[in-house]
Design a protein around this motif. Structure first.
Motif, PDB file in Angstrom:
ATOM      1  N   GLN A  67       1.070  -1.111   0.126  1.00 51.40           N
ATOM      2  CA  GLN A  67       0.163   0.008   0.169  1.00 51.40           C
ATOM      3  C   GLN A  67       1.081   1.171  -0.101  1.00 51.40           C
ATOM      4  OE1 GLN A  67      -2.397  -0.428   3.831  1.00 51.40           O
ATOM      5  NE2 GLN A  67      -3.906  -1.968   2.555  1.00 51.40           N
ATOM      6  N   VAL A  68       0.922   1.943  -1.036  1.00 49.09           N
ATOM      7  CA  VAL A  68       1.923   3.162  -1.384  1.00 49.09           C
ATOM      8  C   VAL A  68       1.007   4.294  -0.927  1.00 49.09           C
ATOM      9  CG1 VAL A  68       3.542   4.159  -2.929  1.00 49.09           C
ATOM     10  CG2 VAL A  68       2.979   1.702  -3.217  1.00 49.09           C
ATOM     11  N   LYS A  69       1.769   4.959  -0.028  1.00 49.35           N
ATOM     12  CA  LYS A  69       1.025   6.511   0.381  1.00 49.35           C
ATOM     13  C   LYS A  69       1.971   7.556   0.479  1.00 49.35           C
ATOM     14  CE  LYS A  69      -1.733   3.875   3.836  1.00 49.35           C
ATOM     15  NZ  LYS A  69      -2.496   4.162   4.794  1.00 49.35           N
ATOM     16  N   GLU A  70       1.384   8.855   0.311  1.00 45.55           N
ATOM     17  CA  GLU A  70       2.031   9.900   0.320  1.00 45.55           C
ATOM     18  C   GLU A  70       2.735  10.172   1.597  1.00 45.55           C
ATOM     19  OE1 GLU A  70       2.810  12.831  -1.778  1.00 45.55           O
ATOM     20  OE2 GLU A  70       1.580  11.556  -3.523  1.00 45.55           O
ATOM     21  N   LYS A  71       3.856  10.589   1.691  1.00 44.55           N
ATOM     22  CA  LYS A  71       4.718  10.823   3.123  1.00 44.55           C
ATOM     23  C   LYS A  71       4.073  11.968   3.946  1.00 44.55           C
ATOM     24  CE  LYS A  71       8.757   9.695   3.085  1.00 44.55           C
ATOM     25  NZ  LYS A  71      10.198   9.788   3.040  1.00 44.55           N
ATOM     26  N   PRO A  72       3.545  11.720   5.236  1.00 42.55           N
ATOM     27  CA  PRO A  72       2.745  12.890   5.794  1.00 42.55           C
ATOM     28  C   PRO A  72       4.001  14.081   5.946  1.00 42.55           C
ATOM     29  CG  PRO A  72       2.265  10.692   6.859  1.00 42.55           C
ATOM     30  CD  PRO A  72       3.205  10.631   5.734  1.00 42.55           C
ATOM     31  N   ARG A  73       3.611  15.033   5.991  1.00 46.44           N
ATOM     32  CA  ARG A  73       4.443  16.149   6.296  1.00 46.44           C
ATOM     33  C   ARG A  73       4.990  16.185   7.676  1.00 46.44           C
ATOM     34  NH1 ARG A  73       2.852  21.636   3.176  1.00 46.44           N
ATOM     35  NH2 ARG A  73       1.849  20.759   1.527  1.00 46.44           N
ATOM     36  N   GLY A  74       6.254  16.606   7.892  1.00 44.31           N
ATOM     37  CA  GLY A  74       6.789  16.391   9.113  1.00 44.31           C
ATOM     38  C   GLY A  74       7.707  15.288   9.455  1.00 44.31           C
ATOM     39  N   ILE A  75       7.279  14.147   8.580  1.00 47.47           N
ATOM     40  CA  ILE A  75       8.105  12.867   8.832  1.00 47.47           C
ATOM     41  C   ILE A  75       9.480  12.777   8.338  1.00 47.47           C
ATOM     42  CG2 ILE A  75       8.269  10.336   8.355  1.00 47.47           C
ATOM     43  CD1 ILE A  75       5.368  10.114   8.764  1.00 47.47           C
ATOM     44  N   GLN A  76      10.371  12.796   9.289  1.00 48.63           N
ATOM     45  CA  GLN A  76      11.973  12.598   8.872  1.00 48.63           C
ATOM     46  C   GLN A  76      12.217  11.176   8.632  1.00 48.63           C
ATOM     47  OE1 GLN A  76      14.434  15.406   9.405  1.00 48.63           O
ATOM     48  NE2 GLN A  76      12.627  16.824   9.568  1.00 48.63           N
ATOM     49  N   GLU A  77      13.029  11.025   7.774  1.00 50.53           N
ATOM     50  CA  GLU A  77      13.597   9.740   7.323  1.00 50.53           C
ATOM     51  C   GLU A  77      14.628   9.429   8.386  1.00 50.53           C
ATOM     52  OE1 GLU A  77      14.429   9.115   3.284  1.00 50.53           O
ATOM     53  OE2 GLU A  77      12.760   9.741   2.673  1.00 50.53           O
ATOM     54  N   LYS A  78      14.920   8.163   8.893  1.00 52.40           N
ATOM     55  CA  LYS A  78      15.880   7.716   9.599  1.00 52.40           C
ATOM     56  C   LYS A  78      16.507   6.847   9.062  1.00 52.40           C
ATOM     57  CE  LYS A  78      12.983   8.149  13.856  1.00 52.40           C
ATOM     58  NZ  LYS A  78      12.245   7.656  14.925  1.00 52.40           N
ATOM     59  N   PRO A  79      17.980   6.533   9.236  1.00 48.98           N
ATOM     60  CA  PRO A  79      18.768   5.792   8.275  1.00 48.98           C
ATOM     61  C   PRO A  79      17.996   4.197   8.564  1.00 48.98           C
ATOM     62  CG  PRO A  79      20.255   7.075   9.375  1.00 48.98           C
ATOM     63  CD  PRO A  79      18.799   7.485  10.095  1.00 48.98           C
TER      64      PRO A  79
END
Length: 166
Positions: free
Chosen positions: A122-134
Protein backbone atom coordinates in the motif's frame (compact mmCIF):
# COMPACT_ATOMS: atom_id res chain seq x y z
CA UNK A 1 3.43 -42.58 13.45
CA UNK A 2 4.08 -39.81 15.95
CA UNK A 3 6.95 -38.38 13.88
CA UNK A 4 4.75 -38.39 10.76
CA UNK A 5 2.03 -36.39 12.52
CA UNK A 6 4.64 -33.98 13.84
CA UNK A 7 6.14 -33.53 10.37
CA UNK A 8 2.72 -32.94 8.79
CA UNK A 9 1.85 -30.30 11.40
CA UNK A 10 5.18 -28.57 10.84
CA UNK A 11 4.66 -28.38 7.07
CA UNK A 12 1.09 -27.13 7.48
CA UNK A 13 2.38 -24.30 9.67
CA UNK A 14 5.23 -23.44 7.29
CA UNK A 15 3.07 -23.50 4.17
CA UNK A 16 0.27 -21.59 5.86
CA UNK A 17 2.73 -18.85 6.85
CA UNK A 18 4.16 -18.72 3.32
CA UNK A 19 0.83 -18.64 1.49
CA UNK A 20 -0.83 -15.77 3.38
CA UNK A 21 -0.01 -12.46 1.71
CA UNK A 22 1.31 -9.79 4.02
CA UNK A 23 0.24 -6.19 3.60
CA UNK A 24 2.90 -3.52 4.06
CA UNK A 25 2.34 0.24 4.08
CA UNK A 26 5.14 2.23 2.46
CA UNK A 27 5.73 5.82 1.42
CA UNK A 28 6.40 7.21 -2.04
CA UNK A 29 10.14 7.56 -2.62
CA UNK A 30 11.13 5.03 0.06
CA UNK A 31 12.52 1.50 -0.37
CA UNK A 32 11.14 -1.80 0.83
CA UNK A 33 12.49 -5.34 1.15
CA UNK A 34 9.97 -7.87 -0.13
CA UNK A 35 10.51 -11.14 1.80
CA UNK A 36 10.90 -14.53 0.11
CA UNK A 37 12.27 -17.44 2.13
CA UNK A 38 12.08 -21.09 1.14
CA UNK A 39 10.62 -23.49 3.72
CA UNK A 40 13.78 -25.64 3.58
CA UNK A 41 17.28 -25.79 2.10
CA UNK A 42 17.34 -25.75 -1.71
CA UNK A 43 19.42 -27.55 -4.27
CA UNK A 44 18.58 -25.06 -7.03
CA UNK A 45 18.70 -21.33 -6.44
CA UNK A 46 15.79 -20.17 -8.60
CA UNK A 47 12.98 -17.71 -7.87
CA UNK A 48 10.77 -15.48 -9.98
CA UNK A 49 9.35 -12.16 -8.80
CA UNK A 50 6.13 -10.92 -10.44
CA UNK A 51 3.82 -7.94 -9.93
CA UNK A 52 0.09 -8.77 -10.12
CA UNK A 53 1.03 -12.11 -11.77
CA UNK A 54 1.93 -10.32 -15.00
CA UNK A 55 4.87 -7.91 -14.85
CA UNK A 56 8.36 -9.39 -14.60
CA UNK A 57 9.99 -7.68 -11.62
CA UNK A 58 13.13 -9.83 -11.20
CA UNK A 59 14.34 -13.36 -11.96
CA UNK A 60 16.89 -15.45 -10.12
CA UNK A 61 17.97 -18.50 -12.13
CA UNK A 62 20.65 -20.91 -10.99
CA UNK A 63 21.87 -18.36 -8.46
CA UNK A 64 22.16 -15.46 -10.94
CA UNK A 65 19.99 -12.33 -10.82
CA UNK A 66 18.57 -11.56 -14.27
CA UNK A 67 17.02 -8.32 -15.49
CA UNK A 68 17.04 -8.99 -19.25
CA UNK A 69 13.27 -9.57 -19.42
CA UNK A 70 12.46 -7.21 -16.55
CA UNK A 71 9.54 -4.83 -17.06
CA UNK A 72 10.97 -1.34 -17.78
CA UNK A 73 9.14 0.18 -14.79
CA UNK A 74 11.51 -1.75 -12.47
CA UNK A 75 14.80 -1.01 -14.27
CA UNK A 76 17.47 0.23 -11.84
CA UNK A 77 15.07 -0.08 -8.88
CA UNK A 78 15.60 -3.70 -7.83
CA UNK A 79 18.33 -5.41 -5.85
CA UNK A 80 18.67 -8.97 -4.58
CA UNK A 81 21.06 -10.56 -2.11
CA UNK A 82 23.11 -13.31 -3.88
CA UNK A 83 25.04 -14.24 -0.72
CA UNK A 84 21.70 -15.26 0.84
CA UNK A 85 20.47 -17.56 -1.97
CA UNK A 86 22.17 -20.63 -0.50
CA UNK A 87 20.19 -20.04 2.72
CA UNK A 88 16.92 -20.00 0.77
CA UNK A 89 16.55 -16.21 1.02
CA UNK A 90 15.36 -14.69 -2.27
CA UNK A 91 14.13 -11.40 -0.83
CA UNK A 92 14.09 -8.41 -3.16
CA UNK A 93 14.71 -4.75 -2.43
CA UNK A 94 12.57 -2.30 -4.41
CA UNK A 95 13.73 1.34 -4.38
CA UNK A 96 12.14 4.68 -5.23
CA UNK A 97 8.59 3.51 -4.61
CA UNK A 98 5.86 5.07 -6.74
CA UNK A 99 2.05 5.04 -6.72
CA UNK A 100 2.12 2.45 -9.52
CA UNK A 101 3.89 0.02 -7.15
CA UNK A 102 0.73 -0.43 -5.06
CA UNK A 103 -0.42 -4.03 -5.40
CA UNK A 104 0.74 -7.60 -5.03
CA UNK A 105 4.37 -8.72 -5.49
CA UNK A 106 4.82 -12.50 -5.50
CA UNK A 107 7.93 -14.64 -5.34
CA UNK A 108 7.52 -18.02 -7.06
CA UNK A 109 9.75 -20.91 -6.00
CA UNK A 110 9.62 -23.58 -8.73
CA UNK A 111 11.45 -26.16 -6.61
CA UNK A 112 8.38 -26.22 -4.34
CA UNK A 113 5.79 -26.71 -7.11
CA UNK A 114 5.75 -22.96 -7.71
CA UNK A 115 5.05 -22.07 -4.09
CA UNK A 116 4.26 -18.36 -4.06
CA UNK A 117 5.05 -15.91 -1.29
CA UNK A 118 3.25 -12.60 -1.74
CA UNK A 119 3.45 -9.14 -0.25
CA UNK A 120 0.80 -6.51 -0.92
CA UNK A 121 2.14 -2.96 -0.97
CA UNK A 122 0.00 0.00 0.00
CA UNK A 123 1.86 3.07 -1.26
CA UNK A 124 1.00 6.38 0.42
CA UNK A 125 2.11 9.98 0.34
CA UNK A 126 4.60 10.74 3.09
CA UNK A 127 2.90 12.89 5.76
CA UNK A 128 4.46 16.28 6.29
CA UNK A 129 6.93 16.54 9.12
CA UNK A 130 8.10 12.93 8.96
CA UNK A 131 11.87 12.76 9.01
CA UNK A 132 13.58 9.76 7.45
CA UNK A 133 15.82 7.70 9.69
CA UNK A 134 18.67 5.59 8.32
CA UNK A 135 17.53 2.03 7.72
CA UNK A 136 13.83 2.91 7.97
CA UNK A 137 13.00 1.93 4.39
CA UNK A 138 11.46 -1.45 5.08
CA UNK A 139 7.78 -0.50 5.23
CA UNK A 140 5.41 -0.41 8.19
CA UNK A 141 3.59 -3.51 9.39
CA UNK A 142 0.15 -3.06 10.88
CA UNK A 143 -0.29 -3.82 14.57
CA UNK A 144 -2.38 -6.89 13.74
CA UNK A 145 0.34 -8.28 11.42
CA UNK A 146 2.97 -7.83 14.13
CA UNK A 147 0.79 -9.63 16.68
CA UNK A 148 0.08 -12.52 14.28
CA UNK A 149 3.76 -12.87 13.36
CA UNK A 150 4.64 -13.06 17.07
CA UNK A 151 1.86 -15.54 17.86
CA UNK A 152 2.66 -17.98 15.02
CA UNK A 153 5.82 -19.41 16.67
CA UNK A 154 3.99 -19.59 20.02
CA UNK A 155 1.12 -21.49 18.37
CA UNK A 156 3.55 -23.84 16.60
CA UNK A 157 5.45 -24.49 19.84
CA UNK A 158 2.23 -25.20 21.72
CA UNK A 159 1.15 -27.76 19.12
CA UNK A 160 4.57 -29.41 19.16
CA UNK A 161 4.56 -29.64 22.97
CA UNK A 162 1.05 -31.06 22.93
CA UNK A 163 2.06 -33.66 20.35
CA UNK A 164 5.16 -34.60 22.33
CA UNK A 165 3.05 -35.29 25.42
CA UNK A 166 0.55 -37.28 23.38
Amino acid sequence: MFKSVLLICFFILVLNEASVPKTVQVFIGDSVVLPCHSPRQLTLFTAYWRYEDSKNVYDIQDGIGLTKEQDPVYKSRTESFPAEYSKGNFSLKLRKLQNIDAGSFCCFLPEFNSLQICTVLQVKEKPRGIQEKPGSHRGVESKAERIVSLLNPLFAGTILLWLCEW
